[in-house]
Design a protein around this motif. Structure first.
Motif, short mmCIF file in Angstrom:
data_model
loop_
_atom_site.label_atom_id
_atom_site.label_comp_id
_atom_site.label_asym_id
_atom_site.label_seq_id
_atom_site.Cartn_x
_atom_site.Cartn_y
_atom_site.Cartn_z
N ILE A 522 24.77 16.39 29.73
CA ILE A 522 24.79 16.14 28.29
C ILE A 522 26.18 15.72 27.83
O ILE A 522 26.34 14.86 26.95
N TYR A 523 27.21 16.30 28.46
CA TYR A 523 28.57 16.06 28.01
C TYR A 523 29.17 14.85 28.72
O TYR A 523 29.03 14.69 29.94
N ALA A 524 29.86 14.03 27.94
CA ALA A 524 30.59 12.89 28.51
C ALA A 524 32.00 13.35 28.89
O ALA A 524 32.48 14.39 28.42
N PRO A 525 32.68 12.61 29.77
CA PRO A 525 34.06 12.98 30.12
C PRO A 525 34.92 13.10 28.86
O PRO A 525 34.89 12.24 27.98
N GLY A 526 35.67 14.17 28.79
CA GLY A 526 36.54 14.40 27.65
C GLY A 526 35.91 15.22 26.54
O GLY A 526 36.62 15.65 25.61
N ASP A 527 34.56 15.42 26.59
CA ASP A 527 33.91 16.25 25.56
C ASP A 527 34.37 17.70 25.70
O ASP A 527 34.59 18.21 26.80
N VAL A 528 34.50 18.35 24.57
CA VAL A 528 34.87 19.77 24.57
C VAL A 528 33.62 20.60 24.90
O VAL A 528 32.58 20.44 24.27
N GLN A 529 33.72 21.46 25.91
CA GLN A 529 32.63 22.33 26.28
C GLN A 529 33.04 23.78 26.06
O GLN A 529 34.19 24.14 26.28
N LEU A 530 32.08 24.58 25.64
CA LEU A 530 32.34 25.99 25.41
C LEU A 530 31.72 26.78 26.55
O LEU A 530 30.51 26.65 26.82
N ASP A 531 32.48 27.62 27.21
CA ASP A 531 31.98 28.40 28.33
C ASP A 531 30.93 29.41 27.86
O ASP A 531 30.79 29.71 26.67
N GLU A 532 30.24 29.99 28.83
CA GLU A 532 29.16 30.92 28.54
C GLU A 532 29.65 32.17 27.81
O GLU A 532 29.06 32.58 26.80
N GLU A 533 30.73 32.79 28.26
CA GLU A 533 31.15 34.07 27.70
C GLU A 533 31.56 33.95 26.23
O GLU A 533 31.16 34.79 25.41
N PRO A 534 32.35 32.95 25.81
CA PRO A 534 32.66 32.83 24.38
C PRO A 534 31.41 32.65 23.51
O PRO A 534 31.33 33.21 22.41
N GLN A 535 30.46 31.88 24.01
CA GLN A 535 29.22 31.70 23.24
C GLN A 535 28.48 33.02 23.08
O GLN A 535 27.98 33.36 22.00
N ILE A 536 28.44 33.81 24.16
CA ILE A 536 27.77 35.11 24.08
C ILE A 536 28.47 36.02 23.09
O ILE A 536 27.83 36.72 22.30
N GLN A 537 29.81 36.02 23.11
CA GLN A 537 30.56 36.86 22.18
C GLN A 537 30.23 36.50 20.73
O GLN A 537 30.04 37.39 19.89
N LEU A 538 30.13 35.24 20.43
CA LEU A 538 29.82 34.82 19.06
C LEU A 538 28.37 35.13 18.69
O LEU A 538 28.08 35.63 17.60
N LEU A 539 27.47 34.84 19.62
CA LEU A 539 26.05 35.08 19.34
C LEU A 539 25.75 36.56 19.15
O LEU A 539 24.94 36.94 18.31
N GLN A 540 26.42 37.42 19.96
CA GLN A 540 26.13 38.84 19.82
C GLN A 540 26.69 39.40 18.52
O GLN A 540 26.16 40.38 17.98
N ARG A 541 27.72 38.78 17.96
CA ARG A 541 28.19 39.20 16.63
C ARG A 541 27.10 38.94 15.59
O ARG A 541 26.84 39.78 14.73
N LEU A 542 26.50 37.76 15.67
CA LEU A 542 25.42 37.44 14.74
C LEU A 542 24.23 38.38 14.94
O LEU A 542 23.64 38.88 13.97
#
Length: 1009
Positions: A522-542
């Motif tokens: 899905i991501y092209a070269p240079g696209d910013v990607q978010l790793d799994e753990e940061p996403q989990i930290q944010l989702l679990q706050r919600l």
């Protein structure tokens, strides 16, 4: 009032007698005619058998017009009064052309009633007769002609030559059409053109809104997320919530050996989409992911399409309102009908005519689908019940379905409002197999190469094998959500599945948050990607915010503020931008969040919210918050997953405090919490042995279960409970049955050896439960370890597939059988021996239409149940069988009961009968003369015709299903010389003293639904 919105409201009872006059009565020699006869030879106003003159025909047409105008609503005359005679003249002229049609009756039936009406109009015009009517008169003429043609075709199908030789199935279809028209006539009052136009728009919107599903694991893009509901929907089974027992016997009920809690009084499992069949108000319980919301969608779409499946004719003329409580309960006040559309953010809200919802519900045309009692805070549930109660008082005659998790509300929570409770059953092995096949069929559409399709076929086959052979996997895959998740993980991991529930969730999150986008590039070269753990930290706050506040969705600005507050702790997320940009990313790419409306955010499924919220609770170590809420069903899965996330010392502390908290509550809540603690042991592989023993000891206070509801509740603990259930020795019959109920609801192989220990039990209830539970387990193993050991004396054996039936027949004889589900006529005929089978039940079969083909060889058949078999309407072919007992129950029962089955009166040996009838059908020649035991559900108000129809009656059980019928008089029954007992249900009796020497029992009127 526009003429196009006006219909001729004439029911069958008005039209049929008039239409019969159009045709001569059938002569005794008609049965010898070798082929269908011409319509011209049947009409009564021409030829040698003329019985109706042209003048009489004009009178008949005038009566039809008069009836139509008489039934019009106030101020809604279909046409000007001075046009009545002209409409009648044109109708008579058109009907007269029946004698000129060059077709036979079979051709006419094939043509259909509307095409026949068109043919009559064309013939009339061809003769030079022109129509000179206003728009309203034309509409009235057309509607009357359509109705007449429908009944003309119905008349043809009732002729002996037609029925004996051709199109028997079409006869059933026409009866169904007439029934539907009658329902529509009664259910849909006059509508303004504005209402009618809006309802067409609303129906189209509901179909578009709810006719697609998201299948977990294949929603790789927005386009691929929309799967047709009809293709993806898999019907589960539901059982009445107050029973888990097999079907009892008709004989027990009549002989007085069954009480209100006995098996005879309790229905069997049925497809979940038929839960509303025969009921106006249903509370449906189901675990997370069991398909409750999908069922709501399915019912809404079929109601909007006005194409209900057979057995759900109650949906005809209904307007669906889907009301997810997670959305509407966020308001300060729950909505009134006028605000229903606004409360669910329906874009057509502003277009609805003023007062439209009130008119729909006042007419009893609503289908109210109230989803998710468990998804609102406990503090809001009582006000929700009060809101429901007020709606039911104001609008009593609609259909209502309310859904909830099993323990979110108490048993009979809506009992005072007349709700019937059902519980969704776990998917059977056959259901799992069907779901796996459908999932892979849907996923195959995403394959781009033949190699991908071949690999997917291999995965599909391997997963079938794994679910059959791996106990932990089959235990997890018992609901659509988990089964879909397993399918997705199995594909994503190329055939490898992690063990255990927590490991599956971890793997699923990894797949959804990172692997899916990475592997699909899905991501092209240079696209910013978010790793799994940061996403989990944010989702679990919600997730944790939602859980703490008892909510199911949150405002978008609140979600952005929560993310903004978390950013200092999750600096890597800042690469995506500010909080709104990060939230957009999570909505688009995580696969876990969605926007149910423009300004709200929620999780795609409550399971993910609970899992992530539990992780946040453990990391914050809010153990007090967890234990204080353990009594709330919303927190059950959170606590289980908290134990799974916790470290060994934390687990011990959490479980210990959970037991302390349980002691503070009443016995029922205490039971749930102690069982919850025991269920948590499954997720605690590393735990202090002393804590494990203490948890087990507390749960043992409720083992063995002493009643059926407690037995069901105990089964929720899962396989752990199998180790603490007692052996059969020393148990009473009632407790033994409860233990079998518990074990049979835990569909893992480990339950089979325990159940096998009861195979020799003397109690018929215990053995019947064992025989009815076969479909939940591996067929071969359960058969050899349990079924083969069951004493056959007085026991019905249940077959739900041809494999079941083959095994039973090959090891027979088994004279008492229940065939549940879709067996064909040929399969039944070729499998069953006439000398062996004496009692047979066909239930839930929508394939069998010819009972003679299926059962004609059963020359020793004495008892027959035909339950929820909509095509089996002709009993005549069974007249040569020695039937003494018959139970004939439709798939649904409402104020429009089906006509009596054909050929019932030919069963001259019949002594016991259970059936649903309309009062008008209780006629002397409609029933066999020797009935002595009668259990009848009456659609009507009285029993006056009973003596002439059942002259030898000794025992009568009559249930009135009108909702609130007038008081019933028993005086006519005094003419029955042998009458001994009378039981009346659903109506008041005004003269019980009128039957001296007869035992009379009356339960009074029952609430609607």
């Amino acid at each position: 009032m526009e003429p196009a919105a006006i219909g001729a409201r004439l029911a069958s009872g008005v039209v049929a007698p008039l239409i019969r006059k159009l045709f001569v009565q059938e002569g005794p020699g008609a049965g010898l005619v070798g082929r269908p006869v011409r319509i011209s030879s049947l009409v009564s106003f021409r030829g040698e058998q003329r019985t109706l003159t042209e003048k009489d025909l004009s009178k008949l047409a005038a009566e039809l017009v008069a009836q139509a105008t008489r039934h019009a609503g106030p101020g809604e005359r279909p046409c000007p009064a001075d046009e009545d005679k002209i409409v009648a003249l044109h109708l008579a002229t058109t009907l007269h052309t029946l004698g000129d049609l060059d077709m036979d009756d079979v051709q006419a039936v094939r043509l259909g009633h509307r095409a026949l009406a068109r043919a009559l109009i064309d013939a009339t015009l061809a003769q030079g007769n022109k129509l000179f009517l206003s728009q309203g008169g034309t509409v009235l003429y057309q509607r009357l002609l359509d109705t007449a043609c429908l009944h003309i075709l119905h008349f043809f199908t009732q002729r002996s030559t037609f029925v004996a030789r051709t199109l028997v199935e079409q006869s059933g279809q026409l009866n169904e059409l007439i029934t539907k028209i009658d329902i529509l006539i009664e259910r849909i009052p006059s509508q303004s053109a504005q209402d009618a136009r809006f309802e067409r728009r609303y129906a189209a919107y509901m179909i578009g809104k709810h006719s697609t599903l998201t299948i977990v694991g294949i929603d790789l893009s927005h386009a691929e997320a929309a799967w047709p509901l009809d293709a993806a929907y898999l019907s589960l089974e539901a059982v009445p919530s107050h029973q888990d027992r097999p079907e009892g016997t008709f004989e027990e009920t009549f002989e007085g050996t069954a009480d209100a809690a006995s098996p005879a009084a309790l229905p069997a499992a049925l497809p979940a989409d038929r839960a509303l069949s025969g009921h106006q108000r249903v509370l449906l319980r189901g675990t997370a992911g069991s398909g409750k919301t999908t069922l709501v969608q399915w019912l809404a779409v079929h109601a909007a399409r006005q194409e209900p499946p057979r057995g759900l004719e109650q949906l005809i003329g209904r307007v669906p309102f889907v009301l997810p409580l997670r959305t509407i309960a966020r308001r300060d006040a729950l909505p009134s009908p006028a605000a229903f559309l606004a409360a669910v953010h329906n874009p057509l809200d502003g277009a609805q005519p003023p007062g439209w919802a009130d008119r729909v519900l006042s007419a009893g045309r609503g289908l109210l689908l109230i989803d998710g009692i468990d998804e609102i805070p406990e503090r809001d549930r009582e006000r929700t019940r009060a809101w429901l109660a007020d709606l039911l008082i104001a609008y009593p005659d609609n259909l209502w379905l309310v859904t909830s998790r099993p323990s979110a509300v108490a048993d009979d929570w809506l009992g005072a409002q007349g709700f019937t409770e059902f519980t969704l059953s776990p998917m059977s092995r056959e259901g799992m197999a069907a779901f796996i096949d459908r999932w892979h069929d849907a996923a195959r559409q995403t394959c781009r190469t033949e190699e991908e399709r071949a690999a997917l076929r291999d995965y599909q086959s391997a997963l079938h094998t794994a679910v059959r052979t791996k106990q932990d996997l089959s235990r997890l895959a018992t609901n659509p959500l988990m089964c879909g998740l397993i399918c997705a993980l199995h594909r994503a991991r190329r055939g490898y599945l992690p063990p255990g529930r927590k490991a599956l969730y971890d793997a699923a999150l990894s797949m959804l948050l990172t692997r899916r986008d990475t592997e699909r590039r899905i991501y092209a070269p240079g696209d910013v990607q978010l790793d799994e753990e940061p996403q989990i930290q944010l989702l679990q706050r919600l997730a944790y915010y939602l859980i703490r506040n008892g909510e199911a969705e949150l405002d978008r600005d609140r979600a952005e503020r929560l993310i903004e507050e978390a950013l200092p702790s999750v600096p890597s997320a800042q690469a995506l931008g500010d909080a709104p940009a990060i939230l957009r990313h999570l909505l688009l790419r995580s696969g876990l969040l969605r926007e149910p409306s423009a300004n709200t955010v929620d999780f795609v499924h409550r399971t993910f919210q609970d899992y992530l919220g539990a992780k946040a609770a453990v990391e914050a170590w809010d153990v007090g918050l967890l234990t204080r809420n353990a009594h709330d069903a919303q927190w059950e899965d959170v606590i289980r997953m908290a134990v799974a996330h916790a470290r060994p010392r934390e687990r011990a502390e959490l479980l210990g405090k959970l037991l302390v908290e349980a002691a503070r509550w009443d016995p029922k809540a205490s039971l749930r919490q102690k069982l919850l603690a025991m269920a948590c042991l499954e997720h605690a592989p590393d735990l202090d042995p002393a804590v494990r023993d203490e948890v087990t000891r507390n749960a043992m206070e409720f083992i063995p279960p002493v009643d059926i509801p407690r037995a069901r509740e105990l089964a929720t603990v899962g396989p752990l409970v199998l180790d603490v259930l007692p052996s059969p020795d020393g148990l009473t019959d009632e407790v033994a049955e409860c233990c079998v109920v518990t074990a049979s609801r835990i569909p893992v192989d480990a339950a089979i050896p325990y159940l096998a220990r009861f195979a020799d039990h003397p109690s018929i209830a215990v053995r019947a439960q064992l025989a009815s539970s076969w479909g939940r387990f591996d067929t071969e193993r359960y058969f050899h370890e349990v079924i083969l050991r069951l004493d056959r004396d007085g026991l019905y054996f249940v077959a739900e597939s041809m494999e079941h039936l083959r095994l039973l027949v090959d090891t027979g004889p088994r004279p008492w059988l229940i065939l549940r589900g879709g067996f064909t006529e040929d399969e039944i005929r070729d499998s069953l021996s006439g000398e062996e089978v004496t009692r047979l039940r066909l239930t839930g079969n929508d394939l069998v239409s010819d009972l003679g083909t299926a059962l004609g060889q059963l020359t020793h058949l004495e008892t027959l149940y035909v339950t929820a078999c909509p095509l089996a309407r002709d009993l005549g072919p069974l007249s040569e069988l020695p039937l003494r007992t018959l139970v004939f129950e439709p798939s649904s029962l409402s104020l429009h009961a089906d006509p009596l089955p054909e050929g019932l009166n030919t069963l001259v040996g019949l002594e016991r009968l259970k059936i649903a009838v309309r009062e008008a059908d209780i006629q002397p020649r409609s029933f066999p003369p020797g009935i002595t035991w009668l259990d009848v559900q009456v659609v009507g108000d009285g029993l006056g015709a009973m003596p002439s129809a059942f002259p030898r009656l000794r025992h009568l059980h009559a249930a009135f299903v009108n909702g609130s019928p007038p008081p019933v008089t028993l005086a006519p029954l005094a003419a029955l010389p042998d009458l001994r007992t009378v039981t009346i249900v659903g109506a008041e009796v005004v003269d019980a003293h009128a039957l001296p020497g007869v035992t009379v029992t009356a339960s009074g009127a029952t609430p609607p639904g």
